[in-house]
Design a protein around this motif. Structure first.
Motif, PDB file in Angstrom:
ATOM      1  N   LYS A 161       0.835  -1.205   0.000  1.00 13.05           N
ATOM      2  CA  LYS A 161       0.000   0.000   0.000  1.00 13.05           C
ATOM      3  C   LYS A 161       0.867   1.251   0.000  1.00 13.05           C
ATOM      4  CE  LYS A 161      -4.020  -2.120   1.695  1.00 13.05           C
ATOM      5  NZ  LYS A 161      -5.324  -1.856   1.262  1.00 13.05           N
ATOM      6  N   ARG A 162       0.309   2.331  -0.543  1.00 17.76           N
ATOM      7  CA  ARG A 162       1.045   3.592  -0.701  1.00 17.76           C
ATOM      8  C   ARG A 162       0.421   4.674   0.175  1.00 17.76           C
ATOM      9  NH1 ARG A 162       4.144   5.747  -5.114  1.00 17.76           N
ATOM     10  NH2 ARG A 162       3.943   3.643  -5.876  1.00 17.76           N
ATOM     11  N   ILE A 163       1.287   5.426   0.846  1.00 15.04           N
ATOM     12  CA  ILE A 163       0.887   6.584   1.641  1.00 15.04           C
ATOM     13  C   ILE A 163       1.483   7.832   0.988  1.00 15.04           C
ATOM     14  CG2 ILE A 163       1.088   7.762   3.877  1.00 15.04           C
ATOM     15  CD1 ILE A 163      -0.659   5.321   4.073  1.00 15.04           C
ATOM     16  N   ALA A 164       0.653   8.837   0.756  1.00 14.93           N
ATOM     17  CA  ALA A 164       1.140  10.117   0.244  1.00 14.93           C
ATOM     18  C   ALA A 164       1.335  11.061   1.427  1.00 14.93           C
ATOM     19  CB  ALA A 164       0.147  10.710  -0.748  1.00 14.93           C
ATOM     20  N   ILE A 165       2.544  11.583   1.530  1.00 18.20           N
ATOM     21  CA  ILE A 165       2.863  12.588   2.543  1.00 18.20           C
ATOM     22  C   ILE A 165       2.726  13.949   1.873  1.00 18.20           C
ATOM     23  CG2 ILE A 165       4.616  13.485   4.120  1.00 18.20           C
ATOM     24  CD1 ILE A 165       3.942  10.622   4.822  1.00 18.20           C
ATOM     25  N   LEU A 166       1.800  14.762   2.340  1.00 20.46           N
ATOM     26  CA  LEU A 166       1.601  16.097   1.786  1.00 20.46           C
ATOM     27  C   LEU A 166       2.216  17.109   2.741  1.00 20.46           C
ATOM     28  CD1 LEU A 166      -2.138  15.706   0.724  1.00 20.46           C
ATOM     29  CD2 LEU A 166      -0.110  15.420  -0.700  1.00 20.46           C
ATOM     30  N   ILE A 224       6.098   5.104   0.176  1.00 23.87           N
ATOM     31  CA  ILE A 224       5.874   6.499   0.529  1.00 23.87           C
ATOM     32  C   ILE A 224       6.032   7.380  -0.707  1.00 23.87           C
ATOM     33  CG2 ILE A 224       6.691   8.440   1.935  1.00 23.87           C
ATOM     34  CD1 ILE A 224       5.462   6.150   3.585  1.00 23.87           C
ATOM     35  N   ASP A 225       5.082   8.274  -0.891  1.00 27.41           N
ATOM     36  CA  ASP A 225       5.150   9.281  -1.943  1.00 27.41           C
ATOM     37  C   ASP A 225       5.161  10.642  -1.247  1.00 27.41           C
ATOM     38  OD1 ASP A 225       5.042  10.783  -4.238  1.00 27.41           O
ATOM     39  OD2 ASP A 225       3.018  10.167  -4.806  1.00 27.41           O
ATOM     40  N   TYR A 226       6.325  11.263  -1.170  1.00 22.55           N
ATOM     41  CA  TYR A 226       6.484  12.543  -0.481  1.00 22.55           C
ATOM     42  C   TYR A 226       6.240  13.681  -1.466  1.00 22.55           C
ATOM     43  CZ  TYR A 226       8.621  16.373   2.080  1.00 22.55           C
ATOM     44  OH  TYR A 226       8.833  17.564   2.703  1.00 22.55           O
ATOM     45  N   ASP A 273       0.779  23.340 -10.561  1.00 22.55           N
ATOM     46  CA  ASP A 273      -0.502  22.890 -11.103  1.00 22.55           C
ATOM     47  C   ASP A 273      -0.992  21.703 -10.273  1.00 22.55           C
ATOM     48  OD1 ASP A 273      -2.682  22.182 -12.644  1.00 22.55           O
ATOM     49  OD2 ASP A 273      -1.476  21.405 -14.313  1.00 22.55           O
ATOM     50  N   ILE A 274      -1.999  21.921  -9.453  1.00 20.63           N
ATOM     51  CA  ILE A 274      -2.518  20.880  -8.564  1.00 20.63           C
ATOM     52  C   ILE A 274      -2.997  19.670  -9.362  1.00 20.63           C
ATOM     53  CG2 ILE A 274      -4.289  20.338  -6.840  1.00 20.63           C
ATOM     54  CD1 ILE A 274      -2.109  22.226  -5.804  1.00 20.63           C
ATOM     55  N   SER A 275      -3.519  19.884 -10.553  1.00 14.67           N
ATOM     56  CA  SER A 275      -4.015  18.758 -11.356  1.00 14.67           C
ATOM     57  C   SER A 275      -2.898  17.790 -11.728  1.00 14.67           C
ATOM     58  CB  SER A 275      -4.739  19.257 -12.607  1.00 14.67           C
ATOM     59  OG  SER A 275      -3.847  19.913 -13.482  1.00 14.67           O
ATOM     60  N   SER A 276      -1.646  18.248 -11.674  1.00 13.57           N
ATOM     61  CA  SER A 276      -0.517  17.356 -11.975  1.00 13.57           C
ATOM     62  C   SER A 276      -0.357  16.268 -10.911  1.00 13.57           C
ATOM     63  CB  SER A 276       0.782  18.163 -12.091  1.00 13.57           C
ATOM     64  OG  SER A 276       1.152  18.688 -10.818  1.00 13.57           O
ATOM     65  N   LEU A 277      -1.003  16.437  -9.761  1.00 14.98           N
ATOM     66  CA  LEU A 277      -0.920  15.454  -8.679  1.00 14.98           C
ATOM     67  C   LEU A 277      -2.024  14.398  -8.741  1.00 14.98           C
ATOM     68  CD1 LEU A 277      -0.230  17.796  -5.636  1.00 14.98           C
ATOM     69  CD2 LEU A 277       1.427  16.456  -6.940  1.00 14.98           C
ATOM     70  N   GLU A 278      -2.952  14.553  -9.659  1.00 12.21           N
ATOM     71  CA  GLU A 278      -4.145  13.703  -9.667  1.00 12.21           C
ATOM     72  C   GLU A 278      -3.815  12.211  -9.640  1.00 12.21           C
ATOM     73  OE1 GLU A 278      -8.288  13.075 -12.143  1.00 12.21           O
ATOM     74  OE2 GLU A 278      -6.921  14.673 -12.740  1.00 12.21           O
ATOM     75  N   THR A 279      -2.936  11.757 -10.492  1.00 12.81           N
ATOM     76  CA  THR A 279      -2.599  10.329 -10.535  1.00 12.81           C
ATOM     77  C   THR A 279      -1.955   9.883  -9.232  1.00 12.81           C
ATOM     78  OG1 THR A 279      -2.321  10.408 -12.930  1.00 12.81           O
ATOM     79  CG2 THR A 279      -1.292   8.562 -11.773  1.00 12.81           C
ATOM     80  N   ARG A 280      -1.029  10.668  -8.735  1.00 14.33           N
ATOM     81  CA  ARG A 280      -0.337  10.299  -7.487  1.00 14.33           C
ATOM     82  C   ARG A 280      -1.311  10.207  -6.317  1.00 14.33           C
ATOM     83  NH1 ARG A 280       4.775  14.262  -7.287  1.00 14.33           N
ATOM     84  NH2 ARG A 280       5.267  13.067  -5.403  1.00 14.33           N
ATOM     85  N   LEU A 281      -2.259  11.133  -6.253  1.00  9.42           N
ATOM     86  CA  LEU A 281      -3.231  11.126  -5.163  1.00  9.42           C
ATOM     87  C   LEU A 281      -4.199   9.948  -5.282  1.00  9.42           C
ATOM     88  CD1 LEU A 281      -3.970  14.944  -4.937  1.00  9.42           C
ATOM     89  CD2 LEU A 281      -2.494  13.584  -3.442  1.00  9.42           C
ATOM     90  N   HIS A 282      -4.584   9.610  -6.492  1.00 10.65           N
ATOM     91  CA  HIS A 282      -5.487   8.472  -6.685  1.00 10.65           C
ATOM     92  C   HIS A 282      -4.805   7.143  -6.357  1.00 10.65           C
ATOM     93  CE1 HIS A 282      -9.227  10.127  -8.168  1.00 10.65           C
ATOM     94  NE2 HIS A 282      -8.538  11.004  -8.884  1.00 10.65           N
ATOM     95  N   GLU A 283      -3.495   7.069  -6.542  1.00 13.73           N
ATOM     96  CA  GLU A 283      -2.759   5.837  -6.253  1.00 13.73           C
ATOM     97  C   GLU A 283      -2.537   5.630  -4.754  1.00 13.73           C
ATOM     98  OE1 GLU A 283       0.792   6.241  -8.590  1.00 13.73           O
ATOM     99  OE2 GLU A 283      -0.195   5.523 -10.414  1.00 13.73           O
ATOM    100  N   ALA A 284      -2.703   6.671  -3.973  1.00 14.51           N
ATOM    101  CA  ALA A 284      -2.472   6.580  -2.524  1.00 14.51           C
ATOM    102  C   ALA A 284      -3.633   5.884  -1.831  1.00 14.51           C
ATOM    103  CB  ALA A 284      -2.266   7.966  -1.929  1.00 14.51           C
ATOM    104  N   HIS A 285      -3.286   5.052  -0.855  1.00 13.69           N
ATOM    105  CA  HIS A 285      -4.283   4.385  -0.030  1.00 13.69           C
ATOM    106  C   HIS A 285      -4.579   5.192   1.235  1.00 13.69           C
ATOM    107  CE1 HIS A 285      -2.677   1.094  -2.507  1.00 13.69           C
ATOM    108  NE2 HIS A 285      -3.932   0.678  -2.478  1.00 13.69           N
ATOM    109  N   GLY A 286      -3.731   6.160   1.518  1.00 12.39           N
ATOM    110  CA  GLY A 286      -3.905   7.006   2.690  1.00 12.39           C
ATOM    111  C   GLY A 286      -3.021   8.231   2.570  1.00 12.39           C
ATOM    112  N   PHE A 287      -3.255   9.187   3.458  1.00 11.40           N
ATOM    113  CA  PHE A 287      -2.532  10.459   3.409  1.00 11.40           C
ATOM    114  C   PHE A 287      -2.063  10.861   4.804  1.00 11.40           C
ATOM    115  CE2 PHE A 287      -5.745  10.446   0.128  1.00 11.40           C
ATOM    116  CZ  PHE A 287      -5.015  10.768  -1.004  1.00 11.40           C
TER     117      PHE A 287
END
Length: 81
Positions: free
Chosen positions: A2-7, A35-37, A45-59
């Motif tokens: 599973k992938r966690i995005a660190i914002l 981890i996706d930092y 451009d926030i829309s450039s993060l769309e794929t990365r955010l959708h791939e995350a299982h949590g934040f």
């Protein structure tokens, strides 16, 4: 795994105090998750993060406090998202 995005919504990203707290959190997360930092201060451009955010299982969302609120990079992200 599973992938966690660190914002990181702080003004200083990896150069600031908030990143020190993130590093402590990562000690517990890295053995269990990919981890996706993401430093929000560098995102134009926030829309450039769309794929990365959708791939995350949590934040994990982190920001310093400025004038009793979160940093402007996090505010911009929340408003544009």
């Amino acid at each position: 795994m599973k992938r966690i995005a660190i914002l990181d919504g702080s003004l200083h990203g990896k150069g600031g105090n908030t990143h020190g707290v993130i590093e402590e959190v990562l000690k517990g997360l890295e053995p269990l998750f990919d981890i996706d930092y993401i430093e929000l201060k560098d995102v134009i451009d926030i829309s450039s993060l769309e794929t990365r955010l959708h791939e995350a299982h949590g934040f994990v969302v982190a920001s310093g406090t400025y004038w009793q609120s979160w940093g402007s990079p996090l505010q911009r992200f929340l408003e544009a998202g």
